[in-house]
Design an enzyme around this catalytic site. Structure first.
Site, mmCIF file in Angstrom:
data_model
loop_
_atom_site.group_PDB
_atom_site.id
_atom_site.type_symbol
_atom_site.label_atom_id
_atom_site.label_comp_id
_atom_site.label_asym_id
_atom_site.label_seq_id
_atom_site.Cartn_x
_atom_site.Cartn_y
_atom_site.Cartn_z
ATOM 1 N N CYS A 2 0.832 -1.197 0.000
ATOM 2 C CA CYS A 2 0.000 0.000 0.000
ATOM 3 C C CYS A 2 0.866 1.247 0.000
ATOM 4 C CB CYS A 2 -0.953 0.035 1.183
ATOM 5 S SG CYS A 2 -2.065 -1.372 1.310
ATOM 6 N N ARG A 27 5.670 -0.592 -4.633
ATOM 7 C CA ARG A 27 5.305 -1.234 -3.378
ATOM 8 C C ARG A 27 4.316 -2.376 -3.579
ATOM 9 N NH1 ARG A 27 6.619 2.019 1.139
ATOM 10 N NH2 ARG A 27 4.980 1.116 2.396
ATOM 11 N N TRP A 76 -3.209 -2.578 -1.596
ATOM 12 C CA TRP A 76 -2.896 -4.005 -1.777
ATOM 13 C C TRP A 76 -3.901 -4.765 -0.932
ATOM 14 C CZ3 TRP A 76 -1.188 -8.148 1.273
ATOM 15 C CH2 TRP A 76 -0.618 -9.219 0.574
ATOM 16 N N ASN A 100 -2.882 2.349 5.722
ATOM 17 C CA ASN A 100 -2.018 1.188 5.493
ATOM 18 C C ASN A 100 -2.025 0.342 6.754
ATOM 19 O OD1 ASN A 100 -1.326 2.221 3.033
ATOM 20 N ND2 ASN A 100 0.780 2.731 3.578
ATOM 21 N N GLY A 101 -1.927 -0.980 6.585
ATOM 22 C CA GLY A 101 -1.901 -1.868 7.743
ATOM 23 C C GLY A 101 -3.198 -2.633 7.887
ATOM 24 N N GLU A 487 17.151 -18.956 -3.315
ATOM 25 C CA GLU A 487 16.931 -17.624 -3.868
ATOM 26 C C GLU A 487 16.586 -17.694 -5.357
ATOM 27 O OE1 GLU A 487 16.830 -13.413 -4.285
ATOM 28 O OE2 GLU A 487 16.446 -14.837 -2.669
ATOM 29 N N LYS A 491 13.164 -16.260 -7.039
ATOM 30 C CA LYS A 491 13.144 -15.293 -8.139
ATOM 31 C C LYS A 491 12.261 -15.792 -9.288
ATOM 32 C CE LYS A 491 15.406 -12.024 -6.569
ATOM 33 N NZ LYS A 491 14.644 -12.374 -5.371
ATOM 34 N N GLU A 494 8.582 -15.716 -8.334
ATOM 35 C CA GLU A 494 8.097 -14.347 -8.128
ATOM 36 C C GLU A 494 7.702 -13.675 -9.440
ATOM 37 O OE1 GLU A 494 10.128 -12.021 -4.417
ATOM 38 O OE2 GLU A 494 11.487 -12.631 -6.018
ATOM 39 N N HIS A 510 15.811 -38.037 -0.983
ATOM 40 C CA HIS A 510 14.903 -38.068 0.162
ATOM 41 C C HIS A 510 13.526 -37.519 -0.199
ATOM 42 C CE1 HIS A 510 18.004 -39.341 2.958
ATOM 43 N NE2 HIS A 510 18.810 -38.454 2.385
ATOM 44 N N LYS A 609 6.764 -4.678 -2.625
ATOM 45 C CA LYS A 609 8.187 -4.501 -2.345
ATOM 46 C C LYS A 609 8.451 -4.441 -0.850
ATOM 47 C CE LYS A 609 12.469 -3.698 -3.543
ATOM 48 N NZ LYS A 609 13.270 -4.774 -4.135
#
Length: 614
Positions: A2, A27, A76, A100-101, A487, A491, A494, A510, A609
């Protein structure tokens, strides 16, 4: 997550609000809106989708948005689907609110308000805030007092911006668990979630602290805590350092991948003296040597990409210093009643310094108050909440990172963590001068090695063509490369929306080996290190089951391309620093796959973000 922008000024502020929202697009959001006060009325426009849709709607509207006070927001979705009725600002009578929140007890409050006759037009928790302020304002006829009375009723973390038609020169702001800054102008003042939104209009900022309530007019800023007026320092920043232009690059992410050699060089310069490259600078963390000398355990707390950086640091602390180190996801750490050992160095890693889970975990640790606790913020934003709430600040000099998928913030985190290991090792005499000199020399080579990795772009782009129609992928690494495999998988998922998982290669048999078939691409990180022979055996396990391997291998690894085994060769690098160098090829691979699949590289769906809510 947001974004809030607000302004009170002598000039028309509609374009300032819209430009601020554009600068907050990184964001993550799904809708946008603004409200201004003009001629004694609230004028509101809200749109689902990109900020440009809001800009177009404002330009096409027969309504007028040339007000001198207003608030704007990118949302968001948390409570309620992405829809125009759920977009901010929310209105109750003559009051407009952006938020926001999350208000955790909104359901109970909503029942109370409905019983009083309030009607709800959205599914959001924010509309509860607007109605609550309206209800109390009817009794107090004072906007600041109404807001102050409402705050104790709200449970959760939030930042608020509020305007009222009856007070057309007054903007009220609240910061409790979600970031909010005040932009200081001449005859005008502003609020925003991030100072980046306000750089076109000011470079002077006041950073609100937890529990602050502020009242802004054109000519004054008053900040209160528990009803008492307090002062907050005004900071002046260099706007040039916050340049967020894409330049010649198609996407911010690609620009930021290519900025890594320079970002790493800047981060190294804060600790290594160019005149004496084999030694740390005398002033690097000099004020914190006494704190670091007493550390007997390291506890790293982070989320997402920052967590992967912490995993690499665990290897370094333990292998180079023989200092025990634990790494944990902040969102889990804070809820499991953890034990924090005495004399621990708690490292909180966050690109933004506003990550809600990481901040909350830090606060929980402080409540335990273990003996000899030292807290350190590893962060890219020196003015962030995390920096203000820790004992030591170790910056990552990445510069602004706009793409949601972290690239240069990650590699500079790794570099800064290595510098911290070396500094702590030197202070505690756990790393001898010969090893220290060798590692510092290898660090000095990093910018050039990263440039060499960028030159692999063409073969990596060709490799990416094999992924365009895939549904799933595995990333494999061993030792220091295991976190980089995690990572790489992050990526890819995402920004390309391909399901991807990272595994320690030794774990194949395994369970994950069951997934291997001719349609499952397997990405392998294969520098020449102490684990290479074992990794080659794991690759044979995949090859024997007709899996297709895509290997980033050291030039001297003796791994040769063959049918269903594709190799991109990376220049040789020392084993300890290989995770930093091998991060670049996996970033480029994910980028090119995403572009080929036509996804939104810089603003992938459902992601933000800066994650400022739980």
């Amino acid at each position: 997550m947001c974004g809030i922008v607000g302004a009170v000024a002598e000039r028309n502020i509609a374009n300032i609000l819209l430009e601020g929202l554009k600068r907050l697009e990184y964001r993550g959001y799904d809708s946008a809106g603004l409200t201004v006060i003009r001629d004694g009325e609230l004028h509101r426009e809200r749109q689902v989708g990109k900020v440009q849709a809001l800009v177009d709607a404002v330009e096409a509207s027969t309504d007028f948005f040339d007000g001198h006070i207003g608030i704007a927001h990118t949302r968001w979705a948390t409570h309620g689907e992405p829809a125009q009725r759920n977009a901010h600002p929310h209105v109750s009578g003559k009051i407009a609110v952006v938020h926001n929140g999350i208000v955790e007890n909104y359901a109970e409050l909503k029942k109370e308000l409905i019983a009083k006759g309030y009607e709800f037009t959205s599914q959001t928790d924010t509309e509860v805030v607007a109605h609550l302020i309206h209800d109390i304002y009817e009794q107090t006829n004072d906007l600041l007092e109404a807001v102050r009375a409402v705050i104790p009723k709200l449970h959760g973390a939030f930042a608020l911006g509020i305007i009222h038609v009856d007070t057309p020169d007054e903007l009220v702001a609240v910061r409790l668990g979600s970031p909010l800054v005040i932009g200081v102008g001449i005859g005008e003042n502003f609020i925003a979630s991030d100072q980046l939104a306000l750089l076109p209009v000011t470079n002077r900022f006041m950073y609100l602290e937890e529990g602050d309530i502020a009242k802004l007019t054109r000519d004054s800023i008053k900040v209160y805590v528990d009803g008492e007026k307090v002062s907050r320092e005004v900071h002046e920043i260099d706007a040039k350092q916050h340049n967020a232009d894409k330049g010649e690059f198609k996407h911010y992410m690609l620009k930021e991948i290519y900025e890594q050699p320079d970002a790493v060089a800047r981060t190294l310069e804060m600790a290594i003296d160019n005149r004496q490259a084999s030694a740390l600078r005398d002033d690097f963390l000099a004020r914190n040597e006494a704190q670091l000398s007493g550390v007997q355990h390291v506890q790293i707390i982070a989320c997402g990409t920052s967590y992967h950086a912490g995993m690499v640091a665990k290897y370094w602390f333990e292998s180079l210093m023989r200092l025990s180190c634990s790494v944990e996801v902040a969102s889990e750490f804070r809820y499991r009643n953890p034990v924090v050992l005495d004399n621990s160095l708690v490292i909180c890693i966050s690109q933004s310094g506003e990550t809600a889970d990481t901040l909350s975990a830090l606060r929980e640790i402080k409540k335990q108050n273990p003996a000899g606790l030292v807290s350190l913020a590893l962060c890219n934003v020196p003015t962030s909440t995390l920096v203000r709430e820790t004992d030591i600040f170790l910056p990552t000099l990445a510069g602004p990172e706009i793409g949601v998928a972290s690239t240069k913030a990650f590699t500079t985190q790794l570099v800064a963590l290595m510098l911290l290991v070396l500094k702590t090792g030197a202070v505690q005499q756990r790393i001898d001068s010969a090893n220290l000199s060798t590692l510092l020399g290898e660090l000095q080579k990093l910018p050039g090695q990263l440039y060499a990795s960028l030159h692999l772009d063409a073969p990596i782009k060709a490799m990416a063509e094999h992924f365009e129609d895939k549904k799933s992928c595995l990333f494999l690494g061993r030792g220091l490369q295991f976190p980089i495999a995690l990572e790489g998988a992050l990526k890819l998922k995402e920004i390309s929306y391909i399901h991807a998982e990272g595994y320690a290669a030794g774990e194949l048999k395994h369970g994950p080996l069951a997934l291997v078939d001719k349609d499952m691409p397997i990405v392998v990180l294969a520098p020449k290190d102490s684990m290479l022979d074992k990794l080659k055996a794991n690759m044979q396990e995949v090859h024997a089951r007709h899996g297709e391997l895509f290997v980033f291998a050291s030039e001297d690894s003796h791994i040769n391309a063959e049918e269903r085994l594709h190799v991109v060769y990376v220049k040789a690098v020392c084993e300890t620093l290989a995770p930093i160098v091998y991060s670049v090829p996996i970033q480029l691979l994910s980028y090119h796959v995403a572009v080929m699949r036509g996804t939104d590289v810089d603003q992938p769906r459902n992601l933000a973000k800066s994650v400022t809510v739980e």
